[in-house]
Design an enzyme around this catalytic site. Structure first.
Site, PDB file in Angstrom:
ATOM      1  N   ARG A   1     120.090  81.222  61.853  1.00  0.00           N
ATOM      2  CA  ARG A   1     119.715  82.630  61.726  1.00  0.00           C
ATOM      3  C   ARG A   1     120.366  83.437  62.845  1.00  0.00           C
ATOM      4  O   ARG A   1     120.399  83.021  63.990  1.00  0.00           O
ATOM      5  CB  ARG A   1     118.191  82.756  61.787  1.00  0.00           C
ATOM      6  CG  ARG A   1     117.666  84.159  61.570  1.00  0.00           C
ATOM      7  CD  ARG A   1     116.213  84.143  61.152  1.00  0.00           C
ATOM      8  NE  ARG A   1     115.342  83.568  62.154  1.00  0.00           N
ATOM      9  CZ  ARG A   1     114.441  84.263  62.855  1.00  0.00           C
ATOM     10  NH1 ARG A   1     114.315  85.561  62.666  1.00  0.00           N
ATOM     11  NH2 ARG A   1     113.650  83.673  63.722  1.00  0.00           N
TER      12      ARG A   1
ATOM     13  N   THR B   1     125.690  67.949  65.677  1.00  0.00           N
ATOM     14  CA  THR B   1     126.513  68.605  66.689  1.00  0.00           C
ATOM     15  C   THR B   1     126.099  70.052  66.958  1.00  0.00           C
ATOM     16  O   THR B   1     126.624  70.691  67.867  1.00  0.00           O
ATOM     17  CB  THR B   1     128.010  68.584  66.296  1.00  0.00           C
ATOM     18  OG1 THR B   1     128.169  69.195  65.013  1.00  0.00           O
ATOM     19  CG2 THR B   1     128.532  67.157  66.259  1.00  0.00           C
TER      20      THR B   1
ATOM     21  N   HIS C   1     106.527  79.961  57.159  1.00  0.00           N
ATOM     22  CA  HIS C   1     107.111  80.036  58.503  1.00  0.00           C
ATOM     23  C   HIS C   1     107.936  81.323  58.517  1.00  0.00           C
ATOM     24  O   HIS C   1     109.140  81.323  58.299  1.00  0.00           O
ATOM     25  CB  HIS C   1     108.000  78.824  58.772  1.00  0.00           C
ATOM     26  CG  HIS C   1     108.749  78.901  60.072  1.00  0.00           C
ATOM     27  ND1 HIS C   1     108.138  79.172  61.270  1.00  0.00           N
ATOM     28  CD2 HIS C   1     110.075  78.758  60.348  1.00  0.00           C
ATOM     29  CE1 HIS C   1     109.041  79.186  62.231  1.00  0.00           C
ATOM     30  NE2 HIS C   1     110.232  78.949  61.692  1.00  0.00           N
TER      31      HIS C   1
ATOM     32  N   GLY D   1     120.389  70.314  66.813  1.00  0.00           N
ATOM     33  CA  GLY D   1     120.569  68.916  66.440  1.00  0.00           C
ATOM     34  C   GLY D   1     120.846  68.026  67.631  1.00  0.00           C
ATOM     35  O   GLY D   1     120.308  66.918  67.737  1.00  0.00           O
TER      36      GLY D   1
ATOM     37  N   ARG E   1     114.663  84.944  58.028  1.00  0.00           N
ATOM     38  CA  ARG E   1     114.896  83.563  57.617  1.00  0.00           C
ATOM     39  C   ARG E   1     115.212  83.474  56.123  1.00  0.00           C
ATOM     40  O   ARG E   1     116.012  82.650  55.690  1.00  0.00           O
ATOM     41  CB  ARG E   1     113.662  82.707  57.940  1.00  0.00           C
ATOM     42  CG  ARG E   1     113.371  82.551  59.422  1.00  0.00           C
ATOM     43  CD  ARG E   1     112.134  81.716  59.656  1.00  0.00           C
ATOM     44  NE  ARG E   1     111.799  81.582  61.067  1.00  0.00           N
ATOM     45  CZ  ARG E   1     110.992  82.421  61.713  1.00  0.00           C
ATOM     46  NH1 ARG E   1     110.449  83.448  61.086  1.00  0.00           N
ATOM     47  NH2 ARG E   1     110.733  82.237  62.990  1.00  0.00           N
TER      48      ARG E   1
ATOM     49  N   THR F   1     116.031  73.053  58.632  1.00  0.00           N
ATOM     50  CA  THR F   1     116.862  74.181  58.214  1.00  0.00           C
ATOM     51  C   THR F   1     116.026  75.313  57.616  1.00  0.00           C
ATOM     52  O   THR F   1     115.128  75.081  56.818  1.00  0.00           O
ATOM     53  CB  THR F   1     117.894  73.704  57.173  1.00  0.00           C
ATOM     54  OG1 THR F   1     118.583  72.568  57.689  1.00  0.00           O
ATOM     55  CG2 THR F   1     118.889  74.805  56.843  1.00  0.00           C
ATOM     56  N   ASN F   2     116.322  76.544  58.018  1.00  0.00           N
ATOM     57  CA  ASN F   2     115.605  77.721  57.503  1.00  0.00           C
ATOM     58  C   ASN F   2     116.246  78.297  56.246  1.00  0.00           C
ATOM     59  O   ASN F   2     117.446  78.147  56.042  1.00  0.00           O
ATOM     60  CB  ASN F   2     115.548  78.798  58.596  1.00  0.00           C
ATOM     61  CG  ASN F   2     114.376  78.581  59.540  1.00  0.00           C
ATOM     62  OD1 ASN F   2     113.278  78.275  59.107  1.00  0.00           O
ATOM     63  ND2 ASN F   2     114.624  78.733  60.823  1.00  0.00           N
TER      64      ASN F   2
END
Length: 320
Positions: free
Chosen positions: A85, A10, A178, A14, A91, A122-123
């Site tokens: 973030r 949601t 990343h 996503g 991050r 996910t970070n």
């Protein structure tokens, strides 16, 4: 045909990723997974995406759930759950908070869908990939993260624009974190099959500026529109297509490495890997000395943060 489960469906990323995934020919079901209390949002999104498939003439079925047992039979699980973030936030600042969200999800997936391939979004993605791998107890080939795949695509677009060529003519990679310590592989960059350093215009190429633009892309988008959605969303779909179609493409993703890059590793970080239906397989490479030094530094940074987060998580979970 395959079932893809999107965890954290949601959220903005996503939901868009779910839309992009539905267009993959190999997918016949997309399960929208959310936490208890999100039932209305999941039901509404499921209805909306079903309408979208009807408008596009696509037969993909959308379902939703908040029950861990419904992970069963998933071919791919995409994890976008977590705290996004915020503007001005690194991050890495998200690490422990998101690890507390990812660990129980990992246990549930490992228990109910032990044969699935898992794509972590996910970070901080390198650290979260390691967290998921630890708590799911799945094989390293089954768990990988978006990593520097999108960073590599961003650099690719900048190079194409500079040389006035179609983006498909450019092949380049960014490895490592990343994040701030990412490492561009200029030695492996080609245009039309020609090594970029062999082109006369290379001497005036603003390499540092380009890499800084890649590093700041996420922050720029978050500052101006609130969240990164379309770039990572379509990158997710590309990776899932690569897995389900068993394409054996070499993509730069976050995965567990041992000694593939000059014997540097023992952590999850962005490297070239062969991606197919069985998962991810890091490719052994040799890079130039200056690139290797930067990659070592990136690995040390991520390995240190990962160890801290995992140790702290073990303390937290043992006291619960």
């Amino acid at each position: 045909m395959s079932k893809v489960t999107v965890v954290g469906a949601t959220g903005r990323l996503g939901s868009f990723a779910s839309h992009s995934i539905s267009g993959i020919p190999h997918v016949d079901e997309v399960l929208l997974m959310g936490r208890p209390g999100r039932e209305q949002s999941l039901a509404g999104l499921c209805h909306d995406l079903t309408d979208s498939c009807a408008a596009r003439g696509i037969g993909t079925a959308f379902t939703w759930s908040t029950r861990p047992e419904d992970y069963a039979d998933s071919d791919v699980v995409v994890v976008t759950a977590g705290v996004p973030r915020q503007e001005g936030q690194d991050r890495i600042d998200l690490a422990l908070g998101n690890a507390r969200i990812i660990a129980p999800i990992a246990e549930e997936v490992g228990s109910h869908a032990p044969e699935a391939i898992v794509l972590m979004i996910t970070n901080p993605v390198d650290v979260m990939t390691a967290v998921f791998l630890r708590y799911s107890r799945m094989d390293p080939r089954q768990v990988f993260g978006l990593g520097t795949h999108l960073d590599s695509m961003r650099l690719k677009a900048l190079i194409a624009d500079y040389f006035h060529v179609h983006v498909s003519e450019v092949h380049t990679r960014i490895i490592g974190e990343h994040g701030e310590s990412m490492v561009p592989l200029w030695s492996a960059t080609t245009i039309g099959g020609i090594r970029i350093s062999n082109l006369p215009a290379f001497s005036s190429l603003p390499m540092e500026d380009m890499v800084n633009r890649v590093k700041s892309s996420g922050s720029f988008i978050i500052k101006n529109s609130g969240a990164t959605v379309y770039g990572p969303g379509d990158a997710i779909a590309t990776l899932i297509q690569t897995v389900l179609a068993n394409e054996n493409r070499i993509l730069t993703v976050s995965c567990y490495i041992k000694s593939e890059v000059h014997n540097v590793g023992n952590t999850c970080i962005g490297v070239p890997a062969r991606v197919n239906r069985e998962g991810v397989f890091p490719v052994a490479i040799r890079i130039e000395e200056n690139e290797l030094a930067a990659f070592r530094a990136s690995v040390e940074k991520i390995r240190g943060i990962t160890q801290q987060v995992l140790e702290k998580m073990d303390e937290i979970r043992s006291s619960d």
